[in-house]
Design an enzyme around this catalytic site. Sequence first.
Site, short mmCIF file in Angstrom:
data_model
loop_
_atom_site.label_atom_id
_atom_site.label_comp_id
_atom_site.label_asym_id
_atom_site.label_seq_id
_atom_site.Cartn_x
_atom_site.Cartn_y
_atom_site.Cartn_z
N GLY A 171 39.35 71.93 50.87
CA GLY A 171 39.67 70.33 51.57
C GLY A 171 38.65 70.08 52.74
O GLY A 171 39.02 69.23 53.34
N ASN A 250 32.13 74.13 56.13
CA ASN A 250 31.40 73.50 56.91
C ASN A 250 32.58 72.85 58.06
O ASN A 250 33.82 72.67 57.65
CB ASN A 250 30.88 72.30 56.31
CG ASN A 250 31.65 71.44 55.58
OD1 ASN A 250 32.26 71.79 54.64
ND2 ASN A 250 32.10 70.34 55.92
N ASP A 301 25.97 70.56 55.94
CA ASP A 301 27.07 71.07 55.13
C ASP A 301 26.75 72.48 54.52
O ASP A 301 27.07 73.08 53.31
CB ASP A 301 27.23 70.12 53.65
CG ASP A 301 28.46 70.72 52.88
OD1 ASP A 301 29.65 70.87 53.53
OD2 ASP A 301 28.48 70.32 51.71
N ARG A 325 24.84 79.83 52.15
CA ARG A 325 24.29 78.19 51.90
C ARG A 325 23.06 77.89 52.57
O ARG A 325 22.17 77.36 51.99
CB ARG A 325 25.48 77.32 52.16
CG ARG A 325 26.66 77.31 51.33
CD ARG A 325 26.53 76.52 50.27
NE ARG A 325 26.92 75.06 50.67
CZ ARG A 325 28.17 74.39 50.33
NH1 ARG A 325 28.91 75.07 49.69
NH2 ARG A 325 27.98 73.24 50.52
O1 LIG Z 1 34.98 72.54 52.12
C1 LIG Z 1 35.70 72.61 51.04
O2 LIG Z 1 36.85 72.72 51.10
C2 LIG Z 1 35.19 72.96 49.77
C3 LIG Z 1 35.82 73.48 48.51
C4 LIG Z 1 35.11 73.73 47.36
C5 LIG Z 1 36.02 74.21 46.43
O3 LIG Z 1 37.21 74.57 46.62
O4 LIG Z 1 35.71 74.46 45.10
C6 LIG Z 1 33.72 73.47 47.31
C7 LIG Z 1 33.02 73.07 48.43
N1 LIG Z 1 33.77 72.70 49.80
C8 LIG Z 1 31.70 72.80 48.46
O5 LIG Z 1 31.18 72.43 49.46
C9 LIG Z 1 30.99 73.17 47.29
O6 LIG Z 1 29.65 72.96 47.27
C10 LIG Z 1 31.38 73.47 46.14
C11 LIG Z 1 31.01 73.98 44.90
C12 LIG Z 1 32.25 74.20 44.19
C13 LIG Z 1 32.08 74.46 42.78
O7 LIG Z 1 33.09 75.27 42.25
O8 LIG Z 1 31.11 74.39 41.97
N2 LIG Z 1 33.32 74.14 44.85
C14 LIG Z 1 32.92 73.65 46.10
#
Ligand SMILES: O=C(O)c1cc(C(=O)O)c2c(n1)C(=O)C(=O)c1cc(C(=O)O)[nH]c1-2
Length: 569
Positions: A171, A250, A301, A325
Amino acid sequence: QGVTEEMLANDQTMTHQVVTNGMGRHLQRYSPLDIVNKDNVKNLVPAWAFSLGGEKQRGQETQPLIYDGIMYITGSYSRLYALDVNTGRELWQYDARLPEGILPCCDVINRGAALAGDKVIFGTLDARIVALDAKTGDVVWRDQIDDYKAGYSYTAAPLVVGDLVITGNSGGEFGIVGTVQARNVDNGDLVWERPVIEGHMGMLNGEESTMTGTLNATWPGDMWKTGGGATWLGGSYDADTDTLVFGTGNPAPWNSHLRNAGAPTEGNTGDNLYAASRIGIDPATGEIKWHYQTTPREGWDYDGVNEVVSYTDRAGNMRYATADRNGFFYVLNREDGAFVDAYPFVKDISWASDIDDNGRPIFVEENRPGDPTASTDGKKGDVVFSSPGFLGGKNWMPMAFSQRTGNFYVPSNEWGMDIWNEPITYKKGAAYLGSGFTIKPNYEDHIGSLKAIDPDTGEWKWEYKNEAPLWSGVMTTAGGLVFFGTPEGEFLALDDETGEVLWSFQTGSGIVGQPITWDQDGEQYVSVISGWGGAVPLWGGEVAKKVSYLNQGGLLWTFRLPKELASAN
Ligand SMILES: O=C(O)c1cc(C(=O)O)c2c(n1)C(=O)C(=O)c1cc(C(=O)O)[nH]c1-2
């Protein structure tokens, strides 16, 4: 009795089953099996395939688990399936039936379940945790991790240590607060809760516990209250040091100038602890034992969630490795999380010129997106090009370590972004970024890049280039093989010393899942799920357009090397 603590501890060597995520608690994704090897892998054939069915075919990121003749997989939209491992036939399925209004940032994905005793446990996109009877699929207990209406969700595989089941949360794009929670695995009762943003109080056995760090030392005003740092990839357990290791996302919002991170002031560093960090946690109390922040003053990010792999280096030191990242591959000391070394694992890092001897980035200030309040209309700060782009030199897809070669096999991406900042205020359940962005490929012919990296020197032994961004997990074996999949749908086996392609199979949709291998009756099996999705098609901008021809899907493939073909040429 079911899956015991001893089985979880010895998963890497008990090759007839797979009971942990990461194929062993060290997360090496290395199998000591060598029945399938460089000579005979070309004879690997499909044994069965299972379709997740229906209209809910999106982003299949699960890592299968195998215990007592049953394969457990999770699917998009918070579903869990139990399959007969011999035939691929469905035994039962559980559908969490999500409410309207869930707010996952990055597709309706799930990365896998956890096994403990006679239960299989997984988390859902409405931020719940569910424990099911592993034989029948009946609900044993259920609990809420947090409020999905405030932007909390859950996508990771839970972690089981002793009688605790441990979860993070998702989140970060909604200004939630990253936490780690430990529950009693038998009944779901909360034992402790550890927020990972400075200023928030934790819980231990129902009582308020100590605060995480010094209030306001690294955050301006009350920005810490909605400070992000989602622990969205879950964590790992290092039994050798009795430490839970979690990464944090982040800091929120993305606009770093709102968090003092753009221009730190006297008495307030703007580092925004403990976001964009790795933290070591005491499993008994939830207390933070150590932290290492990969990106202080974060502004691109660069979530710090990526998996931390435990290994022993060539000189015999106990080390952690993590490919962030932000484009740097870090080596840490397992005793205390202290920084040892860092090397680039992508080609064109532009936000920092290097990591100094203390483990702190040397920033390239002109590549930080500008402060909108300094612009003429106050609405859009200076646009800069930064590399890697926000989806990272590497995202969540796990790398693998080979005990055979001593090298890491890192699924990376070569891309950058135009990024700018905008004003933003926090509103419950609304996106909390204060930034705009466009991802851009750094090379014409490839974004994806699988690299074999020597963790002692940072040297790249070989590179396998792929047109689309790589988004699948990697697995290595004692047979000298490196398995992974591509968005174009190929499931590949490469030579671990040369990167040469020794086998490939078209699975019918993009692979963003995590392969496993096991043995049964003297034969070795390999499984991977296929089904394109995740963050790239949603957030990839120009890159998403390039890969928009890729089909959705949801097929679990299982391959086998028949005995009679093991020695055949
Ligand atoms: O900040 C968050 O809570 C959060 C959660 C998730 C997630 O739970 O899949 C992703 C990201 N950020 C994120 O920045 C990201 O690049 C990302 C890629 C993916 C995916 O499954 O391809 N999930 C997430």
